[in-house]
Each structure stands twice: as structure tokens, then as C-alpha cells.
Design a protein around this motif. Sequence first.
Motif, PDB file in Angstrom:
ATOM      1  N   ASN A 289       0.819  -1.211   0.000  1.00  0.00           N
ATOM      2  CA  ASN A 289       0.000   0.000   0.000  1.00  0.00           C
ATOM      3  C   ASN A 289       0.852   1.260   0.000  1.00  0.00           C
ATOM      4  O   ASN A 289       0.512   2.249  -0.653  1.00  0.00           O
ATOM      5  N   ASP A 290       1.959   1.260   0.731  1.00  0.00           N
ATOM      6  CA  ASP A 290       2.821   2.443   0.788  1.00  0.00           C
ATOM      7  C   ASP A 290       3.557   2.682  -0.524  1.00  0.00           C
ATOM      8  O   ASP A 290       3.810   3.824  -0.902  1.00  0.00           O
ATOM      9  N   PHE A 291       3.925   1.605  -1.225  1.00  0.00           N
ATOM     10  CA  PHE A 291       4.718   1.736  -2.459  1.00  0.00           C
ATOM     11  C   PHE A 291       3.873   1.586  -3.716  1.00  0.00           C
ATOM     12  O   PHE A 291       4.390   1.613  -4.830  1.00  0.00           O
ATOM     13  N   LEU A 389      -6.140  -2.200  -1.283  1.00  0.00           N
ATOM     14  CA  LEU A 389      -5.206  -1.298  -1.957  1.00  0.00           C
ATOM     15  C   LEU A 389      -5.738   0.136  -1.970  1.00  0.00           C
ATOM     16  O   LEU A 389      -6.946   0.357  -1.843  1.00  0.00           O
ATOM     17  N   PRO A 390      -4.865   1.128  -2.121  1.00  0.00           N
ATOM     18  CA  PRO A 390      -5.334   2.510  -2.245  1.00  0.00           C
ATOM     19  C   PRO A 390      -6.404   2.631  -3.322  1.00  0.00           C
ATOM     20  O   PRO A 390      -6.325   1.981  -4.373  1.00  0.00           O
ATOM     21  N   GLN A 391      -7.391   3.445  -3.059  1.00  0.00           N
ATOM     22  CA  GLN A 391      -8.541   3.554  -3.955  1.00  0.00           C
ATOM     23  C   GLN A 391      -8.316   4.501  -5.130  1.00  0.00           C
ATOM     24  O   GLN A 391      -9.174   4.618  -5.996  1.00  0.00           O
ATOM     25  N   GLY A 392      -7.191   5.161  -5.147  1.00  0.00           N
ATOM     26  CA  GLY A 392      -6.924   6.064  -6.250  1.00  0.00           C
ATOM     27  C   GLY A 392      -5.525   6.626  -6.162  1.00  0.00           C
ATOM     28  O   GLY A 392      -4.777   6.389  -5.203  1.00  0.00           O
ATOM     29  N   SER A 394      -4.481   9.664  -5.691  1.00  0.00           N
ATOM     30  CA  SER A 394      -4.242  10.620  -4.611  1.00  0.00           C
ATOM     31  C   SER A 394      -3.850   9.908  -3.322  1.00  0.00           C
ATOM     32  O   SER A 394      -2.861  10.270  -2.667  1.00  0.00           O
ATOM     33  N   GLU A 395      -4.614   8.887  -2.942  1.00  0.00           N
ATOM     34  CA  GLU A 395      -4.304   8.150  -1.715  1.00  0.00           C
ATOM     35  C   GLU A 395      -2.957   7.438  -1.818  1.00  0.00           C
ATOM     36  O   GLU A 395      -2.159   7.453  -0.871  1.00  0.00           O
ATOM     37  N   ALA A 396      -2.692   6.829  -2.960  1.00  0.00           N
ATOM     38  CA  ALA A 396      -1.430   6.108  -3.133  1.00  0.00           C
ATOM     39  C   ALA A 396      -0.241   7.057  -3.064  1.00  0.00           C
ATOM     40  O   ALA A 396       0.794   6.733  -2.468  1.00  0.00           O
ATOM     41  N   ARG A 423       1.048  13.936  -7.734  1.00  0.00           N
ATOM     42  CA  ARG A 423      -0.008  14.856  -7.288  1.00  0.00           C
ATOM     43  C   ARG A 423      -0.483  15.702  -8.455  1.00  0.00           C
ATOM     44  O   ARG A 423      -1.688  15.960  -8.610  1.00  0.00           O
ATOM     45  N   TRP A 424       0.439  16.136  -9.278  1.00  0.00           N
ATOM     46  CA  TRP A 424       0.069  16.925 -10.452  1.00  0.00           C
ATOM     47  C   TRP A 424      -0.713  16.067 -11.447  1.00  0.00           C
ATOM     48  O   TRP A 424      -1.682  16.529 -12.049  1.00  0.00           O
ATOM     49  N   GLU A 425      -0.312  14.827 -11.623  1.00  0.00           N
ATOM     50  CA  GLU A 425      -1.028  13.939 -12.545  1.00  0.00           C
ATOM     51  C   GLU A 425      -2.471  13.761 -12.088  1.00  0.00           C
ATOM     52  O   GLU A 425      -3.400  13.766 -12.898  1.00  0.00           O
ATOM     53  N   TRP A 426      -2.664  13.591 -10.803  1.00  0.00           N
ATOM     54  CA  TRP A 426      -4.017  13.469 -10.254  1.00  0.00           C
ATOM     55  C   TRP A 426      -4.815  14.739 -10.506  1.00  0.00           C
ATOM     56  O   TRP A 426      -5.974  14.697 -10.932  1.00  0.00           O
TER      57      TRP A 426
END
Length: 445
Positions: A289-291, A389-392, A394-396, A423-426
Motif C-alpha cells: 500500500n505504501d509503495f 489497496l489505495p482507492q486512487g 491521490s491516496e497512493a 499529485r500533479w497527474e491526479w
Amino acid sequence: MTTEARPTVVNPARAAMIGVSDFDGVLRGKHVLGEDVSNGDGVVKFSEAVLAWDCSDRVPPASFTQKPLLAFGDADLRILSGTGRAVSYGGDLCLYLAEFTGAHESLCPRGVLRRVLRRAAEHGFSCTAGFEFEFMLFKESADTIEEKPFATWVPLTRGPFGYSIARSVAHQELLGEILALCEKARIPLSGLHFETGPGVIEASLLHCDALEAADRAIIFKSMIKAWAQTRGMMATFMAKVSEKWPGQSGHIHISMSSDGRNVFYDSDTVQNISTMMRQFVGGQLRYMNDFCVLAAPNFNSYKRLVPGCWAPTSPSWGVDNRSCAVRIIPGEPSAHRLEYRLAGADVNPYLGLSCAVGSGILGVEENAGLTAPIVGDASEESGLPFVGLPQGLSEATYRFAQSPKASDMFGERFVEAFSCSRRWEWEAVRHRVTDFERQRYFEII
């Protein structure tokens, strides 16, 4: 009497291309003329802008970049003379890989993988890896996909028909060209077939030393996209092209060895899974989850990580279980390995492999434990030891940026820069209004 002019013979080594990976795993490069790049690992100048651009050549605003590259001057590129390959089907165009060095080395995706593999080597381990890529072919050009709505794009084949012999025979000329192209480029394949989904082909790249495997993978993706255009088609490695079809994976097969011995293998244990392999997989699950953002780097990546699409939804493992994030494939010592199934076809090979190996090495260092394997469908299992797993994106990205272990394994400067880029891609995608939203809400809401 006039003498017919003879064509100039160009030494391929003096008219070669060099290519370097950006954060998105896109090879950026140029022709290098008048300089023999085949003899020794020379250094050339190259714009540092490619470390700031997004995939559409836009520079994120300063608010997204804590330590921006202000002047966009030149960076040093180390040309890797041993990587030269012919990458065109009908010609002799030669491509050499390069990597950022000097002040920019800590940001270089290939440099990140080298550091991870060096850390494994400090424990006495070497890594062998092989990538599998699914990609989709459309009978469209760059112009028609811009002009036509997606619903009218024509894929190479219609509907799902995985492992189809009929389609392989019908398109034997096309598959033959892919095989010949890969052989010419010194990227041997261990498998090539039609996958489920319209126009989807899967190529399994033969396993080799991990750094070489990532080099082959990044060249393969660029080479296939270029070859498709010469055939009047477009190839895409998007993780999810349509919600109606399964996603496209970029699975990574990994084994670790020491003194020529597969340290994942132990003949005295159940399924021959060694203690070291259990620790390695335990680390992969602990830090998945962190990576995650290294293996799922785009907004679109997370649309593949949903139930029912042959992709993981949680950090899970199983023995020969394709619903899990990590699939252990037992066999003889020469074939005993794991398959890291988190990554999609959109993965940067250097960073995806860094994620899979780096988390595993942390597991070995921390003597990570491993719960019982998942036997059924992992997406339907409850009570797993890790949250889904991260839901998107931004969270990842947030988890990666805040992870001390990420900074420890991949370098603080890289974690900061890559997190800013994600962050910019999101931000670049999240506020876009889609046709689906207009169809769903325009009249009713």
C-alpha cells in the motif's frame, strides 16, 4: 561524362539514438550525430526538462514542486554502450539507453532500480526478472483517434477470445513481425498470444538479470508503439482502456539467488517455499500500500484494480492463484519464482521492479511474517490482514510521500520529486468531466 553520386554510408554508431526514461516510463531521446556512442559509456548533455514534464509535456505549477528545476538547463546523461539495439522492423536504426548522472542521478528511474538492486546485493542476493505486457492494437492512426469518438475506434479484433489459435493463425504475419522485431532488438520472448479483450496481445519477455530485464521492457514498449504506427495502427499500454473490457497488466516474474542458488527454493518445505521467500513476500505485502504508486502510477491505473478484472484488490498472496497480488509459482529450482501482479501495462519498468524488489528486501531485513495463502478468489476474501489497496492515485501518492521506508529504500529526493509529479497527474485528470458523467447526470439530476 558525369559520375553518379554515391550514397553516403552512415556508421550506425555515429548516427544512433539515445533514450532515457522519464518518470512515466516514456523514453525521451534524440539522434546523436558525429559521435561514436558504441565505444565506452560516454556522457552527453540533455535537457533536464524531461524530469519536470508530465506525459503531455506540461510543467507542473510551482505549488506542486517543492524543489523545482528552475532554469531547465542541461543535465549529464551517461550513455550505456552495452544497451545498443536495432529497434526498427525495416531498417537499422540503433537505440542506446542512457541514464541521468551527476546532480540528477538520484531522480533517474534507472538509477533508483540500480540502488535497490545494490541493496539486495549487500545481502548477497542477485535478482532475475521477466516482464509480461498486455497491449491493445487499434486499426486507427494518431489523427483518427483524435478526430473520432472512442466508440467508433476499430480494434484489431472484435470481442474477447483469449489464447485464440484461430486469431493467431489469421494474424500470423503480424505476430511474425513482432517476433522478428524482438529478435532483432535482442529482446527474446518466451510467449506471444492473443489475450481476452478486443485486439489484446500479451508478450512474455524472457527472464534475465533484473536491470537488463527492465531495459528490455522499456525498449519493448516504445518499439511496439512505433512498429504499430508503421503498420497503420496504434498500440496502447493503458491500464484500462474501457470499463467494458479487462485491464491490461504488466506482471513481473522474480526470483532471487545467491552463489548461483535460487534462495526462494527449499526442497524440505511445503511447496518448496523457503524462509527467505516467505520473508520477501511478507515484505511485498507489508509495503504494497505504501509503495503502490510505483506500480500503479496513473489516475487510470486504479480503474484496473477492481474485482472481476484479473487484477488484485488487496495485498494478498497465494500459490498459483491469479486472483492474488503476489502469486507464488512453485517448480524446480530453475523455475521456482513469484509473479508480482500489482503492476499494469502502464508501469515504468524501472520503478515497478524497484517496488517489487525493494519491498521484498525490506521484508528480509525485518524478518517479515506471512499468513496462510489465499485459496479462493482473493477479491472475495474477508478478514485479510491488510486493508485493501489505495482507492486512487491521490491516496497512493500520499502514502508514498509519507512513508519513511520509501525514503529509506528509494531516496528522499526521488520520493519527493515523484510524489509531486503524481499529485500533479491526479490534479490534471480529476476535474475533467467525462462523456459518461454527462450521459448519467445531464437530464436526470
